[in-house]
Enzyme design. Structure first.
Site, PDB file in Angstrom:
ATOM      1  N   LYS A   1       2.180   4.463   7.373  1.00  0.00           N
ATOM      2  CA  LYS A   1       1.184   5.046   6.351  1.00  0.00           C
ATOM      3  C   LYS A   1       1.383   6.721   5.962  1.00  0.00           C
ATOM      4  O   LYS A   1       2.713   6.529   7.093  1.00  0.00           O
ATOM      5  CB  LYS A   1      -0.581   5.220   6.744  1.00  0.00           C
ATOM      6  CG  LYS A   1      -1.041   3.981   6.936  1.00  0.00           C
ATOM      7  CD  LYS A   1      -1.846   3.576   6.032  1.00  0.00           C
ATOM      8  CE  LYS A   1      -1.596   1.589   5.400  1.00  0.00           C
ATOM      9  NZ  LYS A   1      -1.675   1.319   4.474  1.00  0.00           N
TER      10      LYS A   1
ATOM     11  N   SER B   1       0.855  -1.106   0.435  1.00  0.00           N
ATOM     12  CA  SER B   1      -0.020   0.069   0.130  1.00  0.00           C
ATOM     13  C   SER B   1       1.037   1.021   0.171  1.00  0.00           C
ATOM     14  O   SER B   1       0.332   1.879   0.024  1.00  0.00           O
ATOM     15  CB  SER B   1      -0.992  -0.307   1.295  1.00  0.00           C
ATOM     16  OG  SER B   1       0.065   0.255   2.468  1.00  0.00           O
TER      17      SER B   1
END
Lengths: 134, 421
Positions: A87, A50
Site C-alpha cells: 500500500k 488495488s
C-alpha cells in the site's frame, strides 16, 4: 552442485592481442542496478489489483528494501494483521492508501497488528509470462 | 573490545521473518527428519513448551493443544538469513569472525576506545539494524575478551535489567554479572568440568575468575587457565584459534523413510564412510578402527533390531577405499531381510596424527595418498561427491524427511513471498 571452472580456456598459440582487450567490461548485472542494499532486500510477487494506479499489477515482481527510510506517500510492504500487504503509506493521517479505482483508505485502528516491512523500491512487469520452470 | 552478536532462537526466529501470520504464535522447529525439537521461539518457551531434544511424537498432542506452529528445519532459509545477518553486523566493525550459523564476534582494536555508554549505544545500533533490515532479534554482548563478550551476551539474554545489550567494561559490572552466573554458563566450562570445580567450592563464574590461574593450570589444564585469565580481561583466544583435532569422527543419520533393501543400506553406509574419511584426511589423521551400525526404530511396533560391527585395521589408514572395504564385510552382520531400518552410521576411532605415525615393517600401508588428495581437491572445488567411489551408488534414496517445511522464500523463485495488493 557442479560449479563452473573459474579459468578461461586458451589455445596454445598466442596471436595478436585484441586492441579492444583493455576495455573489457563486466556484463550488465540487474541486481547491481536495481538493488541498493542486498542483505536487506527481498523479492515478492504482487497479488491483486488495488495498486494499479501506481503501476503495480497482479503478478508483478516487487523489490522490497528494508534498509530504506520511510517517507510519506512511499509505496511500502507492511504486515497488517499477519498478512503482507502492498500500500501507499500516509504518515500524517496514519492510513494505508490504495490506488485502484474507488478504494477507500484503511485507517489503522487500535489492536491492529502493523509493522512496515520495507519500501517497494522497484516493481517489474512481466509483459510476457515466464516460459521457464521457476 | 569484542562484541558477540547472537540470534535469539535462530531457527524459530527465521521461520517468522517471511510468515507474518505466525509472528505472535508459539513456533517450534524440528531436527533432521522431524525427529526431535531443536528450537522454540520466546513465546513457546514462556508457555513452557518445545523443550530441546525431546522427540516430537512424545509431545505432539501437548504442542497441538497449545496451538504451536510446527516447522521442519529449513536449512536453505536459515543459511540465507544467517548470511544477511552477518553482512549487517560486519558493517559495524573493522573485523568479524563468524562463529556459527547464528553467532559472530566483532573485533575493535585497542585504539577504538569508547565509554560504557558509547559501547552500549553501539550495541543498540547493531541490534536495531539487524531487526530492521533482516527481521531477526539478536542480543549483543560486549567485553574486553572473547570470553567476556560471551558472558555479556549471556547477561543480555538471561539477566534482568539488560535489554538485549550488555557491556562488561568496568570491574564492578563484571563482578555483578559473573556473580549471577553459574560456572557452567561460562564458555568452555562443560558439565564435567563444572562438577570438578563445584567440588572445589567454585559455583559461580565470579568464584572461577578469582582463582589463581597458575594453580588452575596445574589442577585442570591450560584451557581452563585461559578461561580464568579471559574472565579477568586478559585476551588469550586469538581469531585463528584452531581447535584440537577430534579423537573420533562420526557420521550417522536416520533415513527419510524406513528401508529394507540390502543395496540401499549398503550405499547409505558407503556415503557415511566417505564423509568420515574426508573429514579424517582434512584433519591429517589416520584411523585404527571403525564401527558401523544399523538399527530399526525403537518406537516401531515390530521387534527392535540393532546390530553393530567393529573393525580393527591391521595398518592405520585414511584411504576411502580401505574404509569402504569394511562395509562389504560388515553387511553380512548388519543386514537382515525384512528389518525396517531406521538409522545407520559409521564412526572412526583411535585416530592418530598422520605425520607422527609409526609404520609397520611387515605390513606396509596400501594407502594411496595421491589418489585421495586428488579426490579431495576435486570435491572441494566442484562440490561434494563430484568424484566418489562407485560403492556409494548414484541415487540417494534417503533424503531428509521434512513434512512441515516452510517455503524457501529467498533462495527459490517459486517460493518468493506473496504480497497482497
Amino acid at each position: 552442485m557442479l560449479k563452473f571452472i573459474p579459468i578461461k580456456a586458451s589455445a596454445g598459440i598466442i596471436g595478436f592481442e585484441s586492441p579492444a582487450a583493455e576495455y573489457t567490461q563486466l556484463n550488465l548485472d540487474l541486481d547491481q542496478l536495481l538493488i541498493d542494499h542486498p542483505s536487506a532486500t527481498y523479492i515478492g510477487i504482487a497479488e491483486g489489483e488495488s495498486m494499479m494506479g501506481d503501476g503495480i499489477f497482479s503478478g508483478d515482481l516487487l523489490i522490497v528494501d528494508r534498509a530504506q527510510s520511510i517517507n510519506d506517500q512511499d509505496v511500502v510492504v507492511a504486515n497488517l494483521n499477519g498478512v503482507f500487504v502492498c500500500k501507499k503509506i500516509d504518515k500524517v493521517q496514519r492510513c494505508l492508501l490504495s490506488s485502484g479505482q474507488n478504494l477507500a483508505p484503511y485507517f489503522l485502528k487500535e489492536g491492529d497488528e502493523f509493522q512496515i516491512e520495507g519500501v517497494v523500491t522497484r516493481s517489474i512487469r512481466l509483459h510476457r509470462p515466464f516460459t521457464k520452470q521457476l | 573490545m569484542y562484541a558477540l552478536c547472537d540470534v535469539n532462537s535462530m531457527y524459530a526466529s527465521c521461520e517468522k521473518v517471511f510468515d507474518p501470520s505466525i509472528r505472535n504464535k508459539p513456533v517450534v522447529v524440528l531436527t533432521n527428519n522431524d525427529g526431535c525439537i531443536c528450537a522454540a521461539c520466546g513465546i513457546a518457551k514462556r508457555m513452557g513448551i518445545g523443550k530441546k531434544f525431546v522427540p516430537y511424537f512424545q509431545v505432539k498432542k501437548e504442542l497441538e493443544a497449545a496451538g504451536a506452529v510446527i516447522r521442519s528445519s529449513n536449512y536453505e532459509l536459515y543459511a540465507d538469513l544467517s548470511q544477511r545477518m552477518m553482512d549487517t553486523c560486519a558493517r559495524f566493525a573493522p573485523d568479524i569472525n563468524v562463529y556459527s550459523i547464528d553467532e559472530c564476534f566483532l573485533y575493535y582494536p585497542k585504539q577504538s576506545s569508547a565509554t560504557q555508554e558509547g559501547w552500549e549505544s553501539l550495541g543498540m545500533q547493531i541490534r536495531k539494524a539487524v531487526w530492521r533490515e533482516v527481521r531477526l532479534p539478536i542480543c549483543v554482548g560486549i567485553g574486553p575478551t572473547p570470553t567476556l563478550a560471551k558472558v555479556a551476551n549471556h547477561a543480555a539474554k538471561k539477566i534482568e535489567g539488560f535489554k538485549g545489550v550488555a557491556v562488561l567494561d568496568t570491574k564492578n559490572i563484571r563482578k555483578t554479572v559473573l556473580s549471577k552466573m553459574a560456572v557452567t554458563d561460562v564458555w568452555g566450562i562443560g558439565n564435567r568440568l563444572g562438577k570438578r570445580l563445584n567440588a572445589l567450592g567454585v559455583n559461580t563464574a565470579w568464584e572461577l575468575a578469582k582463582r589463581d590461574p597458575t594453580q588452575i593450570r596445574k589442577e585442570f589444564s591450560i584451557l581452563v587457565e585461559n578461561t580464568v585469565r579471559e574472565l579477568n580481561g586478559e585476551v588469550r583466544h586469538s581469531w585463528d584459534t584452531v581447535r584440537a583435532a577430534k579423537k573420533e569422527i562420526y557420521s550417522t543419520r536416520s533415513f527419510g523413510e524406513r528401508i529394507t533393501d540390502f543395496e540401499e543400506l549398503r550405499s547409505a553406509l558407503a556415503s557415511h564412510a566417505e564423509i568420515v574419511a574426508t573429514k579424517l584426511r582434512k584433519q591429517k589423521s589416520l584411523t585404527s578402527s571403525m564401527t558401523l551400525f544399523a538399527t530399526s526404530s525403537p518406537h516401531d511396533t515390530e521387534g527392535y533390531f540393532r546390530k553393530s560391527y567393529f573393525h580393527h585395521f591391521a595398518v592405520s589408514t585414511n584411504d576411502t577405499r580401505n574404509i569402504l572395504k569394511v562395509i562389504e564385510i560388515a553387511m553380512s552382520q548388519l543386514y537382515k531381510p525384512k528389518v525396517r531400518y531406521y538409522k545407520c552410521g559409521v564412526g572412526l576411532m583411535g585416530l592418530q596424527n598422520e605425520e607422527l605415525f609409526q609404520y609397520d615393517l611387515f605390513t606396509p600401508s596400501n594407502d594411496n595418498t595421491k589418489l585421495m588428495a586428488c579426490m579431495d581437491t576435486i570435491n572441494a572445488r566442484y562440490g561434494r561427491s563430484t568424484v566418489h567411489i562407485a560403492a556409494k551408488g548414484f541415487e540417494q534414496k534417503f533424503a531428509m524427511r521434512r513434512a512441515f517445511l516452510s517455503p524457501q522464500y529467498t533462495t527459490k523463485w517459486s517460493d518468493i513471498p506473496k504480497i497482497i495488493c
